[in-house]
Design an enzyme around this catalytic site. Structure first.
Site, PDB file in Angstrom:
ATOM      1  N   ASP A  79     -23.825 -19.703  43.115  1.00 42.81           N
ATOM      2  CA  ASP A  79     -24.544 -19.518  41.631  1.00 42.81           C
ATOM      3  C   ASP A  79     -24.926 -18.163  41.404  1.00 42.81           C
ATOM      4  OD1 ASP A  79     -26.482 -20.081  43.911  1.00 42.81           O
ATOM      5  OD2 ASP A  79     -28.175 -20.288  42.465  1.00 42.81           O
ATOM      6  N   GLU A 146     -29.221 -21.303  44.798  1.00 41.05           N
ATOM      7  CA  GLU A 146     -30.105 -20.446  45.733  1.00 41.05           C
ATOM      8  C   GLU A 146     -30.989 -19.552  44.563  1.00 41.05           C
ATOM      9  OE1 GLU A 146     -31.106 -16.625  47.389  1.00 41.05           O
ATOM     10  OE2 GLU A 146     -30.123 -17.042  45.639  1.00 41.05           O
TER      11      GLU A 146
END
Length: 485
Positions: A79, A146
């Protein structure tokens, strides 16, 4: 000089970085990139696991001669933080990033680049795709969320791994070894909205704070850059001492771990006092330019009359609570490390404010390399919420990564670097959330290190990565793997 994306993409690492830059991957929207990684593994007949949180684990056997070497876990996250410049037409849910080269740097156009952490994904894919790179058995794990909740790493099943050595590729400084990082958590303060009908004799205006640089709330918190949400809290409080107004809507910041660059507040303001308001706004622009002359010289406050008007506004009580929360919530550096000179030990970033149908949400990111201080800061914020009779929630609590003085992996990286460069590599700790701490808690005896190329202005639309550094770091990474017979 690198003058062509086409030529750059002939290099495997950049080819895969360019490929994943076509795929949406904002935190919380990783299904498409996760499925891409699974297809990539299937096409190469590699063992692959995709879990319920869309983490992807891909395993590749050791090359000939490396069968007796240690199994190595390669780790990063898929991400990215999605920010764009005001006025930029870009839909992160479907539009590809528009990569461009400037000098020897790679940028996206008016958006974040996603080098944090597309670099890890590109390295991993180039390694998994290769047929001529020597390496021990590999367990590549690419996690989700994250940048927001650490949900991916926190939910990883450790039984999937045999390796006891982990190479994380989420560092942002070449020629340095990252060996320790802060733990963190997120807080959410919810102010319930009490509404009243639009006031007669009042006009709607939008107050904006713009021109701030922003940045990563861990890496760049020591740059003393302006926080748009804290600034607007001060501005609104100052206005409240001279004028009677109420808030109608407020929004600012893109992620709790990014220093907010902009904020927009719509207020209902008395018609007869507009000239005084405009004078006050000019004073504030001058004040901020003086305060942030070094860190954010382009900061300014903007006042814009709204053509239409909202049918409702916040009550005076709700308006007061919003201003009080923005004024009192802790923000910025809280403690400096007494062990490592120049290292921030504890900090907090008030990162997002938003208006929903029922409440105003304020999200903050708390970091510390000392667990007790992380919770002390959190309780300070909780007391602010309780004093305002507001809901307070703690999420995404992840551990710090303590320094391991006996790390064999660090010693191997130091040895290879010295052989390549003829000098000692710098060993550092960082005030940012790295997933190593989570994996160390999950896998007993795990030895971890983090590396990465020179990356700048992450979490902002000016994010860029050094092309020579990306190649140098890649070669260093491969040189270490080659030593793991």
């Amino acid at each position: 000089m690198y003058d062509s994306l086409q030529k750059l993409n002939e290099i495997p690492v950049f080819h895969f970085f360019s490929e994943i830059s076509q795929i949406p991957r904002c935190s919380g929207n990783e299904k498409e990139i996760s499925d891409y990684l699974v297809r990539f593994a299937h096409e190469r007949n590699l063992e692959v696991i995709q879990d319920e949180t869309l983490n992807v684990i891909i395993k590749k056997p050791a090359t000939q001669g490396y069968e007796q070497g240690p199994t190595v876990i390669i780790q990063g996250h898929m991400d990215m933080v999605c920010e764009k410049n005001e006025g930029t037409i870009h839909d992160f849910n479907k539009d590809p990033l528009k990569l461009r080269i400037q000098d020897d740097m790679l940028y996206a156009t008016d958006t974040t680049l996603g080098a944090d952490n597309g670099i890890a994904v590109a390295y991993a894919l180039a390694l998994l795709d290769s047929t001529d790179i020597p390496h021990p058995a590999l367990e590549v794990v690419i996690t989700t969320e994250e940048e927001t909740t650490m949900k991916g790493a926190l939910s990883v099943d450790p039984s999937h791994f045999e390796g006891k050595m982990l190479i994380n590729i989420d560092s942002e400084e070449d020629d340095k070894l990252l060996v320790s990082s802060a733990g963190g958590l997120q807080t959410i303060l919810e102010i319930p909205i009490i509404e009243e009908t639009e006031r007669a004799g009042y006009e709607s205006f939008t107050l904006s704070v713009k021109g701030l640089i922003g940045g990563h709330s861990g890496i760049e918190i020591d740059q003393e850059r302006g926080n748009a949400l804290k600034i607007i809290g001060r501005l609104l409080y100052d206005l409240s001492t001279d004028f009677s107004f109420v808030i109608q809507q407020i929004r600012g910041g893109m992620a709790s771990n990014a220093i907010p660059r902009e904020v927009f507040v719509t207020i209902a303001f008395p018609e007869g006092e507009v000239d005084s308001l405009q004078e006050k706004i000019q004073i504030w622009t001058n004040t901020l330019k003086n305060e942030f002359a070094i860190s954010d010289p382009d900061v300014f406050v903007e006042l814009k009359r709204e053509e239409g008007s909202l049918s409702t506004c916040f009550s005076e009580e709700t308006t007061r609570k919003v201003i009080t929360a923005l004024m009192l919530l802790p923000n910025g550096i809280q403690n400096m490390s007494m062990e490592l000179k120049g290292l921030v030990e504890s900090s907090v970033n008030v990162g997002v404010v938003d208006t929903t149908k029922t409440s105003i949400i304020i999200e903050s990111d708390v970091r510390s390399s000392v667990k007790s201080r992380k919770y002390a800061i959190t309780e300070q914020s909780r007391l602010v919420a309780e004093s305002l009779d507001c809901k307070f929630t703690v999420t995404s609590d992840y551990p710090e990564w303590p320094y391991n003085p006996d790390s064999a992996l660090r010693q191997l990286f130091e040895k290879v670097y010295f052989e390549r460069e003829g000098k000692e590599i710098e060993v550092i700790a960082v005030h940012a959330g790295i997933e190593c701490g989570i994996f160390i808690e999950k896998i007993p005896g795990l030895d971890a290190i983090s590396i990465g190329p020179d990356t700048f202005d992450v979490h902002t639309p000016n994010e860029h990565v050094s092309i020579p550094s990306m190649l140098n770091n890649w070669e260093y990474f491969l040189a270490v793997l080659k030593e793991m017979k």
